[in-house]
Write a protein that holds these residues in place. Structure first.
Motif, PDB file in Angstrom:
ATOM      1  N   THR A   4       0.840  -1.204   0.000  1.00 36.41           N
ATOM      2  CA  THR A   4       0.000   0.000   0.000  1.00 36.41           C
ATOM      3  C   THR A   4       0.871   1.249   0.000  1.00 36.41           C
ATOM      4  N   MET A   5       0.237   2.356  -0.313  1.00 35.92           N
ATOM      5  CA  MET A   5       0.924   3.652  -0.322  1.00 35.92           C
ATOM      6  C   MET A   5      -0.053   4.698   0.211  1.00 35.92           C
ATOM      7  N   GLN A   6       0.510   5.841   0.601  1.00 32.29           N
ATOM      8  CA  GLN A   6      -0.347   6.940   1.021  1.00 32.29           C
ATOM      9  C   GLN A   6      -0.729   7.780  -0.202  1.00 32.29           C
ATOM     10  N   ASP A  21      -4.543   5.288   2.965  1.00 32.27           N
ATOM     11  CA  ASP A  21      -3.745   4.201   2.382  1.00 32.27           C
ATOM     12  C   ASP A  21      -4.537   3.545   1.261  1.00 32.27           C
ATOM     13  N   ILE A  24      -0.854   0.026  -4.041  1.00 27.72           N
ATOM     14  CA  ILE A  24       0.048   0.537  -5.089  1.00 27.72           C
ATOM     15  C   ILE A  24      -0.481   0.043  -6.434  1.00 27.72           C
ATOM     16  N   ARG A  35       6.951   6.132 -10.205  1.00 28.82           N
ATOM     17  CA  ARG A  35       7.177   6.509  -8.807  1.00 28.82           C
ATOM     18  C   ARG A  35       7.289   8.022  -8.759  1.00 28.82           C
ATOM     19  N   GLU A 130       2.558   8.025  -3.749  1.00 27.77           N
ATOM     20  CA  GLU A 130       3.915   7.546  -4.039  1.00 27.77           C
ATOM     21  C   GLU A 130       4.064   7.029  -5.467  1.00 27.77           C
TER      22      GLU A 130
END
Ligand SMILES: [Zn+2]
Ligand SMILES: [Zn+2]
Length: 353
Positions: A4-6, A21, A24, A35, A130
């Protein structure tokens, strides 16, 4: 890439965005995941946060989605069949979306693509995260030399200003006068392009003294504060033969800037309405409009505009002033943008985390 990413997302219409969250993104066939190094913030984001649900839905926008449409970073993952870029390539992500197949796209007018109403950062997931998914490598511009953390602003603020300048250039004569109304993010790019692409006298009009000073630093020949009924006279007095401006680029767009800008445009000149203040012009065709003049309205920018702007920046021909924030400061960055007074474009840098 699993995990996961923010991301800074609009979760529901009319509610302030939040950091949450999310998974990705994985690239599908023909897609690329980037990225994110940095993402610029735009005034239009503030508008989106308050836009009525009906308007958003009529544009085909879906919640939730991640904000951010001024993105640059590094290629992180390639979908099946993508061969035109490689993992690790530094890239800027073209800001407006387009299909690449319709009659507009084929003619290089991808800024008018009917499928561009929704895109990364406006109704689909954008760059304030991200990672961001890009639907085709034609939406990527390889960077050589520019810092991906701050290059994203060139794809929207930079490219939109470039599109306006490119449209008026054919009407500009050597030594003529060109007026830039509003020397904020877009206007300060526009005046730099004008200095590089033409030999015109560039006159900036802005009520803010700091912005006028910056405009002079960036190459304007003149910066004046006055906008109103006497503006046209002032501009005519500066032009050869007192004819008026070859071109006026209005990056504000109120009733008074439109009226003053049109009045200052010479016969055969061009007036470009780019600012989104929603002003109107009440004018009869014979006296109020410049004879044989060209008047055109905001239409974003094309992929080719974004390429040209990146190349101009790489050549050192334009300055890209930014104020950087960390991802944790994204809410503050938007508040600062809303309050006005930023010296450069606000950019959220993700790579420092
Ligand atoms: Zn924008
Ligand atoms: Zn299209």
């Amino acid at each position: 890439m699993a995990g996961t990413m923010q991301a800074y997302r609009i979760l529901e219409w009319g509610r302030p965005p939040e950091v949450v969250d999310v998974p990705i993104p994985e690239p599908g066939p023909g897609e690329v995941v980037v990225r994110v190094a940095g993402c610029g913030l735009c005034h239009s984001d503030l508008g989106m946060m308050q836009m009525p649900r009906e308007v958003c839905e009529s544009l085909g926008w879906q919640v939730p989605f991640t904000l951010g449409h001024e993105t640059a970073g590094w290629v992180a993952a390639l979908g099946a069949g993508v061969t035109s870029c490689a993992e690790g390539d530094p890239v800027a992500v073209v800001s407006p979306s387009s299909c690449g197949e319709c009659s507009y796209c084929i003619r290089g007018q991808d800024n008018c693509c009917p499928k561009g109403l929704a895109g990364r950062g406006y109704g689909r997931d954008g760059g304030l995260a991200e990672f961001v998914r890009v639907s085709s490598p034609r939406g990527l511009i390889r960077l050589s030399g520019l810092d991906p953390r701050t290059a994203g602003t060139l794809t929207d603020a930079g490219a939109t200003a470039f599109h306006g300048v490119r449209r008026v250039v054919p009407r500009i004569t050597p030594g003529g006068v060109v007026v830039v109304i509003g020397a904020g993010g877009l206007g300060s790019f526009a005046l730099q392009y004008l200095r590089h692409l033409t030999t015109a006298q560039v006159v900036v009009i802005d009520t803010d003294a700091t912005r006028r000073a910056v405009a002079m630093e960036l190459g304007a020949h003149n910066a004046i504060a006055q906008i109103g009924a006497s503006t046209a006279e002032t501009i005519r007095a500066m032009s050869a033969g007192g004819l008026g401006a070859d071109a006026v680029l209005d990056f504000v767009g109120t009733d008074s800037t439109i009226a003053a800008g049109i009045a200052a445009t010479r016969a055969g000149g061009a007036f470009a309405l780019i600012g989104a203040a929603g002003g109107k012009l009440d004018a009869a065709w014979f006296d109020a409009l410049p004879k044989d003049g060209e008047i055109f309205t905001f239409q974003g920018s094309t992929i080719s505009d974004a390429h040209d702007v990146i190349r101009l920046a790489e050549a050192g021909a334009i300055r890209n002033d930014v104020e950087t924030y960390t991802f944790d400061q994204v809410g503050q960055a938007y508040r600062d943008l809303e309050a006005g007074g930023l010296r450069g474009r606000a950019v959220v840098v993700l790579d420092d985390r």
